[in-house]
Design a protein around this motif. Sequence first.
Motif, PDB file in Angstrom:
ATOM      1  N   ASP A 111       0.771  -1.179   0.144  1.00  0.00           N
ATOM      2  CA  ASP A 111       0.121  -0.102   0.025  1.00  0.00           C
ATOM      3  C   ASP A 111       0.926   1.281  -0.031  1.00  0.00           C
ATOM      4  OD1 ASP A 111      -3.100  -0.899   1.397  1.00  0.00           O
ATOM      5  OD2 ASP A 111      -2.698  -0.554  -0.590  1.00  0.00           O
ATOM      6  N   GLN A 112       2.074   1.056   0.012  1.00  0.00           N
ATOM      7  CA  GLN A 112       2.913   2.373  -0.373  1.00  0.00           C
ATOM      8  C   GLN A 112       2.924   2.708  -1.568  1.00  0.00           C
ATOM      9  OE1 GLN A 112       6.854   1.539   1.350  1.00  0.00           O
ATOM     10  NE2 GLN A 112       6.263   2.719   2.935  1.00  0.00           N
ATOM     11  N   GLU A 113       2.830   4.191  -1.975  1.00  0.00           N
ATOM     12  CA  GLU A 113       2.842   4.388  -3.210  1.00  0.00           C
ATOM     13  C   GLU A 113       4.077   4.927  -3.726  1.00  0.00           C
ATOM     14  OE1 GLU A 113      -0.293   7.424  -3.899  1.00  0.00           O
ATOM     15  OE2 GLU A 113      -1.654   5.855  -4.197  1.00  0.00           O
ATOM     16  N   LYS A 114       4.665   4.785  -5.003  1.00  0.00           N
ATOM     17  CA  LYS A 114       5.976   5.082  -5.486  1.00  0.00           C
ATOM     18  C   LYS A 114       5.932   5.435  -6.583  1.00  0.00           C
ATOM     19  CE  LYS A 114      10.235   2.637  -6.008  1.00  0.00           C
ATOM     20  NZ  LYS A 114      10.930   1.048  -6.032  1.00  0.00           N
ATOM     21  N   PRO A 115       6.670   6.811  -6.866  1.00  0.00           N
ATOM     22  CA  PRO A 115       6.717   7.511  -8.178  1.00  0.00           C
ATOM     23  C   PRO A 115       7.112   6.747  -9.179  1.00  0.00           C
ATOM     24  CG  PRO A 115       7.838   8.907  -6.764  1.00  0.00           C
ATOM     25  CD  PRO A 115       7.426   7.664  -5.829  1.00  0.00           C
ATOM     26  N   PHE A 116       6.778   6.749 -10.489  1.00  0.00           N
ATOM     27  CA  PHE A 116       7.780   6.296 -11.418  1.00  0.00           C
ATOM     28  C   PHE A 116       7.847   7.492 -12.763  1.00  0.00           C
ATOM     29  CE2 PHE A 116       3.592   4.375 -12.427  1.00  0.00           C
ATOM     30  CZ  PHE A 116       3.432   4.876 -13.790  1.00  0.00           C
ATOM     31  N   GLU A 117       8.767   7.049 -13.802  1.00  0.00           N
ATOM     32  CA  GLU A 117       8.695   7.856 -14.773  1.00  0.00           C
ATOM     33  C   GLU A 117       9.526   7.071 -15.931  1.00  0.00           C
ATOM     34  OE1 GLU A 117      11.119  11.448 -13.868  1.00  0.00           O
ATOM     35  OE2 GLU A 117      12.234  11.345 -15.805  1.00  0.00           O
ATOM     36  N   TYR A 118       8.824   6.791 -17.076  1.00  0.00           N
ATOM     37  CA  TYR A 118       9.278   6.315 -18.284  1.00  0.00           C
ATOM     38  C   TYR A 118       9.436   7.273 -19.487  1.00  0.00           C
ATOM     39  CZ  TYR A 118       9.111   1.932 -15.571  1.00  0.00           C
ATOM     40  OH  TYR A 118       8.987   0.841 -14.673  1.00  0.00           O
ATOM     41  N   SER A 119      10.544   7.134 -20.011  1.00  0.00           N
ATOM     42  CA  SER A 119      10.603   7.877 -21.402  1.00  0.00           C
ATOM     43  C   SER A 119      10.080   6.850 -22.478  1.00  0.00           C
ATOM     44  CB  SER A 119      11.951   8.360 -21.832  1.00  0.00           C
ATOM     45  OG  SER A 119      12.986   6.960 -21.816  1.00  0.00           O
ATOM     46  N   TYR A 120       9.894   7.356 -23.779  1.00  0.00           N
ATOM     47  CA  TYR A 120       9.443   6.695 -24.885  1.00  0.00           C
ATOM     48  C   TYR A 120      10.107   7.171 -26.104  1.00  0.00           C
ATOM     49  CZ  TYR A 120       5.729  10.163 -25.604  1.00  0.00           C
ATOM     50  OH  TYR A 120       5.199  11.295 -25.521  1.00  0.00           O
ATOM     51  N   ASP A 121      10.052   6.195 -27.108  1.00  0.00           N
ATOM     52  CA  ASP A 121      10.276   6.876 -28.499  1.00  0.00           C
ATOM     53  C   ASP A 121       8.780   6.881 -29.163  1.00  0.00           C
ATOM     54  OD1 ASP A 121      13.068   6.797 -28.658  1.00  0.00           O
ATOM     55  OD2 ASP A 121      12.944   4.734 -28.117  1.00  0.00           O
ATOM     56  N   LYS A 122       8.250   5.634 -28.864  1.00  0.00           N
ATOM     57  CA  LYS A 122       6.649   5.631 -29.536  1.00  0.00           C
ATOM     58  C   LYS A 122       5.781   5.353 -28.116  1.00  0.00           C
ATOM     59  CE  LYS A 122       7.568   6.370 -33.679  1.00  0.00           C
ATOM     60  NZ  LYS A 122       7.117   7.876 -34.414  1.00  0.00           N
ATOM     61  N   LEU A 123       4.716   6.180 -28.245  1.00  0.00           N
ATOM     62  CA  LEU A 123       3.914   5.814 -27.350  1.00  0.00           C
ATOM     63  C   LEU A 123       2.521   5.331 -27.590  1.00  0.00           C
ATOM     64  CD1 LEU A 123       2.842   6.229 -23.970  1.00  0.00           C
ATOM     65  CD2 LEU A 123       2.253   8.347 -24.242  1.00  0.00           C
ATOM     66  N   LEU A 124       1.753   4.369 -27.061  1.00  0.00           N
ATOM     67  CA  LEU A 124       0.404   4.037 -27.402  1.00  0.00           C
ATOM     68  C   LEU A 124      -0.619   4.175 -26.173  1.00  0.00           C
ATOM     69  CD1 LEU A 124      -2.003   2.688 -28.691  1.00  0.00           C
ATOM     70  CD2 LEU A 124      -1.273   0.447 -28.254  1.00  0.00           C
ATOM     71  N   ILE A 125      -1.658   5.221 -26.399  1.00  0.00           N
ATOM     72  CA  ILE A 125      -2.680   5.237 -25.386  1.00  0.00           C
ATOM     73  C   ILE A 125      -3.659   4.408 -25.673  1.00  0.00           C
ATOM     74  CG2 ILE A 125      -4.187   6.668 -24.119  1.00  0.00           C
ATOM     75  CD1 ILE A 125      -2.427   9.068 -25.347  1.00  0.00           C
ATOM     76  N   ALA A 126      -3.806   3.288 -24.569  1.00  0.00           N
ATOM     77  CA  ALA A 126      -4.980   2.290 -24.604  1.00  0.00           C
ATOM     78  C   ALA A 126      -5.569   2.276 -23.386  1.00  0.00           C
ATOM     79  CB  ALA A 126      -4.304   0.986 -25.015  1.00  0.00           C
TER      80      ALA A 126
END
Lengths: 461, 461
Positions: A99-114
Amino acid sequence: MRFLIIGGDAAGMSAASRAKRNMPDMEIIVLEKTDDVSYSACGMPYNIADKERKIEDLVVREARVFREKQGISVLTGHFVRKIDPMGKKVFGIYNQKNDQEKPFEYSYDKLLIATGGSPVVPDLPGFDLPGVMVLKNLDHGRKIKAYIKENNVRNVVIIGMGYIGLEMCEAFRAQSINVTMVKPGAIFLPWMAEKLSDTLKKEVESHDVKIHAGYQVEKIELKDNHLNVVCENNSYEADMVLIAIGVNPGNELAIEAGIKTSIKNSIAVDKNLLTSNENIYAAGDCADAYHVVTDKKTWIPLALRANRAGWAVADNICGKNIEIPGVAGTAVFKVFDFEVARTGLTDKEAVKFGFTPACVTIKTRSRAHAHPGSSDIWIYMVGDKKTGRLLGAQMVGREGVAHRINAVAVALHSHMSVEQFSQTDLAYAPPFSPVWDPLLTTANQLLKRIYIDTSNNICQD
Amino acid sequence: MRFLIIGGDAAGMSAASRAKRNMPDMEIIVLEKTDDVSYSACGMPYNIADKERKIEDLVVREARVFREKQGISVLTGHFVRKIDPMGKKVFGIYNQKNDQEKPFEYSYDKLLIATGGSPVVPDLPGFDLPGVMVLKNLDHGRKIKAYIKENNVRNVVIIGMGYIGLEMCEAFRAQSINVTMVKPGAIFLPWMAEKLSDTLKKEVESHDVKIHAGYQVEKIELKDNHLNVVCENNSYEADMVLIAIGVNPGNELAIEAGIKTSIKNSIAVDKNLLTSNENIYAAGDCADAYHVVTDKKTWIPLALRANRAGWAVADNICGKNIEIPGVAGTAVFKVFDFEVARTGLTDKEAVKFGFTPACVTIKTRSRAHAHPGSSDIWIYMVGDKKTGRLLGAQMVGREGVAHRINAVAVALHSHMSVEQFSQTDLAYAPPFSPVWDPLLTTANQLLKRIYIDTSNNICQD
């Protein structure tokens, strides 16, 4: 190249798998906010109907399998909060098991919003009470199953009368749960031809379902350990309430990132599934599509389109140039002993898109003259009086509906005229059809409406 | 104007009724050699299967009704022997009930030959013995029913393994009659993809039917009150024998009158159904048709075409100019628990017509992942490697076959490519289909064969 995908169901996982097959070296990361990926969402009502089945039966492929066998990084519990289209990054929060929340971050070349769709929940009192449910993702299904079992649910009120409401109505009745359906509009299924809607309503009522069309729910209250669904002049007691009044496209991330939206605020994509940003695609229930009849944008969130669009995105980021023509709005569902199917436009929709519709509704039989076991089929068909084009059809019947609609869908993709359709060589054998297939009989009647009938009320039967 | 029609089943009576509707004052005379008109010939196997049903259940409208209610002169027992196209007359013999023969002669303004087909009966010893049957018209069905009852038939040999043979096989088994099927060719259903034919053969054998493919029948003998069907090295005892090795077009009158014939000696007609004589039309099983895939002449005698052609003839003699595009060769039949369907060309036929076929056979499921009650569907699909065009399909399965084939039939009428077909919006709901309809899955596989596979054996699975 890194291909980042937000959302791990139909569109997202189709894209991930196909991209990996196309280019085994590609780095693919799927960020899924729930704990489940790749499951048959449409199977949930049938699963809920059967106490003995686990909801996990619906999982087609587990996240673990994608990771271990296919080399796709499937990250569940990852809730994306923001897309930075300039920096080509996404940011979010990972809900860990503790139940701990942890931030994340990812870079992309191509992104799909699904990101799919999210159930519409009105901002009214009590719609957040325990026992008030929606059904969109697997966890919703899991919660409904558990709630029925743990609370020995005997009475359900379903708010809404769409596909999901009707499928769930059958699922609840299969467990002998009493069902009351309620919605504001006075007509049972307003998108359906009147005779078809009436026929279906009778079928549903014959299974002891109470239908209250024309009642606006104002609130849900807790009352004597029950839920009470309150309308202006009446109220309905329930152990559980299912809100099934539709879905909205999952568009928040896209809008915040400045990506263009279109009809019903779904994410606008071209025939390559590219959004207004050259590195961002969208696919599935969050995105729009072209309609093959109107060649205009539409938003009809259904599973086949999601899978197909996912594939096309994968092919396109791998260097192909795949355009998918769009949807015909073909849909089928089962309600008790009836099959219900539609494709293309209704006469009202046809008017909106500049057609001059003629339509006809007929009742015919599912099998040949004198063949045992035959039953009624109701068919509604729409054509354009100006061009003769076939525009759409709807069907209701106990057999021979679900697959028969596909013939019309293909005709719509081909921009066939009603006359051309009426001349097609459809299958005949006595156990399956009259000599003149019900679709041909309907097309023949519609031809009269298009070319002979001069009355104005050509859509009244 | 006098419209004279030879033959009172599907094509003939469709033409008569429609012409009368079009022009109530027209004089219409139908000359039918048997005592029956307007019946569902295709329903006979299912009627024969049920001892309790009368064969007359299959009559759609009695001759009396055509006469009294519609004002059409339907003359049964009228056997036409000769057409005089110069004098615009026909001559024949009327078999009166008292067995006296009486000659007749009728002039016409327009003539329709709707003489149907006649069962092929080899000119071999014993094929005319009592108990050796064919099944084409209602009287044949009547005789088979009576013979089974009167002779307590327990063993039947069916010579031939076509649609009718297989449907009758099921009809006999429904009465617990032992069935042996025999034919000269070694392959069960040579027009069918191998895996589909094998699957169907197993199904038939699982119903205790003995299949002997590769045995040429040389004669039928009477032996100890039984019939004995004799091949070179073996023989089969039977109480009744059904010859079901195909039909020939009923072309004798036309040929004798100098009317041109085409493929398999069927009567050649143009898209208006006109023969080589400007006052004589032909429709139904006696006449040819254009094939919508090849646009070449074909002869596929089936009921829908007969009805449709009858209508078109009526419209054309009433001053319209109706062209009907032709047939796709769509056919469906039921064999025990299996539905069997086909449309379009096989790969072998495709080669004959100058295509370069690629094909694929796959086995998939009738319902969605994890949905109960799902069963196997086998699909074979053919496309053209040069143009990408869809050319045909075949299907076998316990459900979801009979109506599904219609989507392919419509695609063939539209000259769709396999790729276009693969992008169509077909219906999906878990009780009726996987997300990707079996037809779409097959089309997707076929696309690989067409565009990627470079082997020569692209039709071997």
